[in-house]
Design an enzyme around this catalytic site. Structure first.
Site, mmCIF file in Angstrom:
data_model
loop_
_atom_site.group_PDB
_atom_site.id
_atom_site.type_symbol
_atom_site.label_atom_id
_atom_site.label_comp_id
_atom_site.label_asym_id
_atom_site.label_seq_id
_atom_site.Cartn_x
_atom_site.Cartn_y
_atom_site.Cartn_z
ATOM 1 N N THR A 32 0.537 -14.342 10.622
ATOM 2 C CA THR A 32 -0.191 -13.105 10.402
ATOM 3 C C THR A 32 -1.570 -13.243 11.002
ATOM 4 O O THR A 32 -2.055 -14.344 11.193
ATOM 5 C CB THR A 32 -0.291 -12.883 8.884
ATOM 6 O OG1 THR A 32 1.020 -12.945 8.370
ATOM 7 C CG2 THR A 32 -0.926 -11.563 8.532
ATOM 8 N N GLY A 45 0.353 -15.484 3.953
ATOM 9 C CA GLY A 45 1.469 -15.235 3.026
ATOM 10 C C GLY A 45 0.954 -14.947 1.640
ATOM 11 O O GLY A 45 0.003 -14.181 1.455
ATOM 12 N N ASP A 67 10.547 -11.741 3.577
ATOM 13 C CA ASP A 67 9.639 -11.273 2.514
ATOM 14 C C ASP A 67 10.375 -10.491 1.427
ATOM 15 O O ASP A 67 9.804 -10.178 0.384
ATOM 16 C CB ASP A 67 8.520 -10.403 3.104
ATOM 17 C CG ASP A 67 7.323 -11.233 3.551
ATOM 18 O OD1 ASP A 67 7.277 -12.431 3.222
ATOM 19 O OD2 ASP A 67 6.433 -10.681 4.209
ATOM 20 N N ASN A 76 5.214 -12.375 10.439
ATOM 21 C CA ASN A 76 5.526 -13.235 9.298
ATOM 22 C C ASN A 76 5.329 -14.705 9.639
ATOM 23 O O ASN A 76 4.237 -15.210 9.543
ATOM 24 C CB ASN A 76 6.916 -12.964 8.718
ATOM 25 C CG ASN A 76 7.056 -13.546 7.318
ATOM 26 O OD1 ASN A 76 6.059 -13.766 6.643
ATOM 27 N ND2 ASN A 76 8.257 -13.814 6.877
ATOM 28 N N ARG A 93 4.362 -1.307 8.151
ATOM 29 C CA ARG A 93 5.202 -2.451 7.793
ATOM 30 C C ARG A 93 6.612 -2.262 8.375
ATOM 31 O O ARG A 93 7.119 -1.147 8.425
ATOM 32 C CB ARG A 93 5.281 -2.489 6.266
ATOM 33 C CG ARG A 93 6.135 -3.580 5.668
ATOM 34 C CD ARG A 93 5.489 -4.910 5.811
ATOM 35 N NE ARG A 93 6.026 -5.884 4.866
ATOM 36 C CZ ARG A 93 5.749 -7.184 4.962
ATOM 37 N NH1 ARG A 93 4.991 -7.660 5.919
ATOM 38 N NH2 ARG A 93 6.236 -8.020 4.068
ATOM 39 N N THR A 119 1.316 -8.715 11.371
ATOM 40 C CA THR A 119 2.082 -9.957 11.274
ATOM 41 C C THR A 119 3.462 -9.862 11.909
ATOM 42 O O THR A 119 4.010 -8.760 12.052
ATOM 43 C CB THR A 119 2.273 -10.333 9.787
ATOM 44 O OG1 THR A 119 2.827 -11.644 9.695
ATOM 45 C CG2 THR A 119 3.179 -9.367 9.056
ATOM 46 N N SER A 167 4.868 -7.039 0.755
ATOM 47 C CA SER A 167 3.879 -7.847 1.465
ATOM 48 C C SER A 167 2.781 -8.299 0.510
ATOM 49 O O SER A 167 2.602 -7.713 -0.566
ATOM 50 C CB SER A 167 3.272 -7.000 2.578
ATOM 51 O OG SER A 167 2.227 -7.695 3.212
HETATM 52 O O1 DON Z 1 3.464 -9.690 4.434
HETATM 53 C C1 DON Z 1 3.286 -10.804 3.994
HETATM 54 O O2 DON Z 1 2.787 -11.016 2.902
HETATM 55 C C2 DON Z 1 3.663 -11.995 4.848
HETATM 56 N N1 DON Z 1 4.680 -11.613 5.785
HETATM 57 C C3 DON Z 1 2.449 -12.506 5.534
HETATM 58 C C4 DON Z 1 2.749 -13.718 6.359
HETATM 59 C C5 DON Z 1 1.557 -14.500 6.685
HETATM 60 O O3 DON Z 1 0.460 -14.215 6.294
HETATM 61 C C6 DON Z 1 1.800 -15.737 7.465
HETATM 62 N N2 DON Z 1 0.567 -16.342 7.824
HETATM 63 N N3 DON Z 1 0.127 -17.373 7.560
#
Ligand code: DON
Length: 561
Positions: free
Chosen positions: A372, A465, A414, A392, A97, A390, A443
């Site tokens: 992501t 997300g 995030d 993000n 990360r 990702t 995350s």
């Molecule tokens: O780490 C996370 O939870 C987010 N940054 C993930 C972002 C994400 O999945 C965007 N996609 N649709």
């Protein structure tokens, strides 16, 4: 009146046929399977496996290939997580990360009135955390790799320098993002070379190809030092970002103990903090385990009501207790405790929604207080990798590192910029996830491997997300409770809820008219959304592998042999 309006809205919007998942299976293979967001990345993974590489070798090659063919989410300028289960049953989880730069401060996105400045953590140079993907791949290779590093990076270089053709989705994404890419880049990136990209256009990303060559030849130093590092720092200086040479040199990914939990005869192996994914997923499964969802049926009002009530409680816990364990004591053991989760569900009323305003985090004894992409791989020996990576948002911060040709993440969003103020996924945070120098932002990514009776059963994960956790949760339940094939479980319409905002969010055609009415009567507010997640998963059944690729929501493709 408000209630009536919601009811009418629900009738109006959901008066379409509920989707009944077609009876079908995904791609079947005898030996090995790779499921990713892009056909060329899946083919790259299969080529590595056929060359004798293992699942981790293939994962590394896929990560780099996605950075080229799917730059809206695949990346070298972001970060991610990898869950590995080797054929002997040993497991490992890698946290690569991004981290806040050393110069980041808790209040960096607040104005002088302490209000959050819109968009500052989402677009532009200040939105980026220190990237972790390249270090993560180097660490994964050191621990598990069997083929030479160069062989794993080369396929991505070939794609970037020799060129590949755009899918129609990708062409549209570039066209739709054009204005943002112009706005946030003072030096025109290669992604803007054409005004109007079309499906079938052959593209070459020359700067990115050369960056990948430096990574191929120098490993970690090819990214965190030398020309690439110089380009990142110059880019930061052009846009008043914070990442320094020191930040890049100091970045280290971490091997962590996986979180595990038992659901009936299944063992869930998933990502520990700094992701909330594994903890929340296991909590959700524990909360629903005592109830007969199988007889209630897929996406019936009773099933959805139960899942939503569990989700409210678990996301309230997430807000309070989850953050980077290197900075904040996350009570993982307590949150995964059976009795604790039973206690959380003791206020569950099968006939009535609990307003989120009445749901707080649970009491823990002695405790102080789109973008992501996911890929799943199983090799011919039975080693498995589940990895979510990702930058993000879609195209991350929209900033391309000039001269090096890759997008930087906007992962700083995030973090919780201010308690009580939601981020772009509408989730809240507190001290556990406040910004601190060199801390990892929380995350929801949930790369997961499921065992059944001690054997490999499923490899699963998704982008999305805050909806990641609930998508993985539903995909597992679709197979183990609702008897779906892997492909059906991936295709099935999803429903998300996350405590706050206090709404239930189904995809179109996820819920029948009568079930939506029943939910509204229980007190749920329903707000439709087009797509939730892009799950790529593999199921082991009868000695064969079934790939479940989310090809109705993206370009996702299974490849196997
Ligand atoms: O780490 C996370 O939870 C987010 N940054 C993930 C972002 C994400 O999945 C965007 N996609 N649709």
């Amino acid at each position: 009146m408000k209630r009536l309006f919601t009811l009418l809205l629900a009738i109006g919007l959901l008066a379409c046929q509920q989707q009944v998942a077609e009876k079908k299976t995904g791609l079947m293979a005898d030996s090995a399977m790779v499921v990713t967001a892009h056909p060329l990345a899946s083919q790259t993974g299969v080529a590595i496996l056929k060359k004798g590489g293992n699942a981790v070798d293939a994962a590394i090659a896929v990560q780099f290939a996605l950075a080229v063919v799917f730059p809206a989410a695949g990346n070298i300028g972001g970060g991610g997580y990898m869950v590995v289960r080797m054929k002997d049953g040993s497991v490992a989880t890698l946290d690569y990360r991004e981290k806040a730069p050393a110069k980041a401060t808790t209040d960096m996105y607040l104005d002088k009135n302490r209000d959050v400045i819109p968009n500052l953590s989402i677009s532009g140079h200040l939105a980026s955390g220190v990237p972790g993907s390249v270090d993560g791949m180097v660490e994964a290779h050191k621990k598990f790799g069997t083929l030479p590093w160069k062989d794993l990076v080369q396929p991505a270089i070939d794609l970037a320098l020799k060129g590949f053709t755009l899918t129609s989705r990708e062409a549209n994404w570039f066209n739709e993002s054009r204005a943002d890419l112009i706005k946030y880049n003072s030096i025109k990136p290669e992604f803007l070379l054409k005004n109007n990209w079309k499906s079938g256009d052959t593209v070459k990303w020359i700067d990115l190809g050369h960056t990948l060559e430096r990574i191929r030849d120098n490993g970690r130093a090819g990214f965190y030092e030398g020309k690439t590092a110089d380009d990142i720092v110059s880019e930061m200086q052009r846009g008043k970002g914070l990442i320094t040479h020191e930040d890049l040199k100091n970045y280290k990914s971490v091997w962590r103990e996986p979180v595990t939990g038992i659901y009936k005869e299944y063992k869930i192996i998933s990502m520990p903090p700094s992701s909330s994914g594994g903890v929340c997923l296991i909590q959700l499964l524990k909360c629903v385990e005592p109830y007969p969802m199988k007889s209630w049926g897929f996406n019936s009002a009773k099933t959805i009501h139960l899942m939503v009530e569990a989700e409210r409680r678990v996301y309230a816990d997430r807000t309070k207790y989850l953050g980077d364990p290197d900075f904040y004591k996350v009570p993982v053991k307590e949150l995964l405790d059976d009795q604790y989760n039973d206690e959380r569900m003791s206020t569950f009323n099968p006939d009535q929604a609990t307003p989120s305003a009445q749901v707080k985090e649970g009491k823990i004894a002695g405790y102080e207080s789109e973008e992501t992409t996911h890929f799943s791989i199983v090799d011919s020996k039975g080693n498995a990798v589940s990895s979510t990576t990702t930058i993000n948002g879609w195209f991350g911060s929209k900033v391309v590192v000039a001269g090096s040709g890759f997008f930087l993440n906007n992962e700083m969003d995030d973090f919780s910029a201010k308690p009580g103020v939601p981020n772009m996924f509408g989730v809240l945070g507190t001290k556990a996830n406040r910004i601190e120098p060199q801390k990892r932002m929380l995350s929801a990514m949930s790369p997961t491997i499921v065992e059944k009776n001690g054997e490999l059963f499923m490899v699963v994960g998704t982008p999305g997300g805050s909806t990641i956790i609930t998508s993985v949760f539903q995909t597992i339940l679709n197979v183990v409770e609702h008897g779906m094939s892997m492909q059906q479980a991936v295709d099935a319409r999803r429903v998300h809820s996350q405590w706050l905002p206090d709404i239930v969010v189904p995809e179109e055609r996820a819920i029948s008219k009568s079930d939506s009415l029943a939910l509204v009567k229980m007190g749920h507010k329903i707000v439709l959304r087009k797509n939730i997640g892009r799950v790529d998963a593999i199921l082991v059944k009868g000695g064969k592998l079934e790939g479940g690729a989310d090809h109705t929501r993206g370009d996702d493709t299974a490849a196997g042999y």
